[in-house]
Design an enzyme around this catalytic site. Structure first.
Site, PDB file in Angstrom:
ATOM      1  N   GLY A  67       1.202  -1.095   0.092  1.00  0.00           N
ATOM      2  CA  GLY A  67       0.088  -0.272  -0.081  1.00  0.00           C
ATOM      3  C   GLY A  67       0.641   1.003   0.269  1.00  0.00           C
ATOM      4  N   ASN A  68       0.142   2.345   0.277  1.00  0.00           N
ATOM      5  CA  ASN A  68       1.391   3.368   0.519  1.00  0.00           C
ATOM      6  C   ASN A  68       0.091   4.424   1.713  1.00  0.00           C
ATOM      7  OD1 ASN A  68      -1.145   5.295  -0.368  1.00  0.00           O
ATOM      8  ND2 ASN A  68      -1.367   4.300  -1.970  1.00  0.00           N
TER       9      ASN A  68
END
Ligand code: CTP
Length: 206
Positions: A16-17
């Site tokens: 993810g980020n």
């Protein structure tokens, strides 16, 4: 769209980020305040949208793509503020992956590029570009290359880093048009920046 997509690796992990969704929520909120009928496709939002905004919650890039595909044909403008994972694991493991196992990854669809390709006449498509490049000229060059590649009408270029852009309450952006020219620059709270972006969007819709 707002937030950041997550690609499951196994039942307990994801790729993810650090996007919180705050800038996208600010845009949705400001648009609703101006009387727009807003649907926010939110990926793993860390902040809440007001009740004036209809929110569709998604997790992965394919879920985001599918929600956008459902909503986009009926709207005047699409603003793609979400940070989208470019790759996902080819297979999602049913049990926790052990450290010696490494899987392959596959490309996710480019939702923005596809929206730009399939937009109907008069529809406005706005992309975002979060870049870590510290040099202003090099940052602008990245933004110009990105808007040319994606084909959107406008591109909101912002610098992100360990302490700027993602997760913060303030932002600093440069808005580029299709020719790569600077439409305007704005900095301040994400609400202030959202309003300046919407001014440019509204001017183009009119
Ligand atoms: N985007 C998208 N679909 C993807 C990747 C990105 O729709 N698979 C959108 C984002 O929502 C954003 C814009 O494209 O509006 C730019 O995203 P960014 O992550 O900055 O660009 P990338 O396409 O990932 O390019 P690069 O990795 O080369 O920076």
């Amino acid at each position: 769209t707002a937030g950041g997509t997550r690609e499951a690796l196994d039942p307990v992990r994801y790729l993810g980020n650090r996007s919180s969704g705050k800038q996208g929520i600010a845009l949705a909120t400001a648009a609703a305040k101006r009387g727009a009928d807003v649907t926010l496709v939110g990926a793993n939002l860390e902040a809440e949208a007001p009740s004036s905004v209809r929110v569709l919650h998604v997790g992965s890039t394919l879920e985001l793509a599918s929600a956008v595909q459902d909503v986009a044909p009926g709207v005047d403008a699409v603003i793609m503020a979400a940070a989208v994972a470019d790759y996902r694991p080819e297979f999602v493991a049913d049990s926790k992956i052990k450290k010696e196992v490494a899987g392959d990854r596959v490309r996710n669809p480019d939702i923005l590029a596809r929206l730009a390709e399939t937009r109907r006449p008069g529809q406005l498509i706005v992309g975002f570009a979060a870049e870590t490049e510290p040099d202003r000229d090099a940052l602008l060059a990245l933004g110009r290359a990105k808007i040319a590649r994606k084909g959107s009408d406008l591109l909101v270029l912002n610098r992100v880093g360990w302490r700027e852009g993602f997760g913060t309450d303030d932002n600093s952006i440069v808005l580029l048009d299709r020719l790569g020219d600077i439409v305007m620059e704005a900095s301040g709270s994400k609400q202030t920046v959202a309003d300046r972006i919407l001014d440019a969007v509204v001017a183009r819709l009119a």
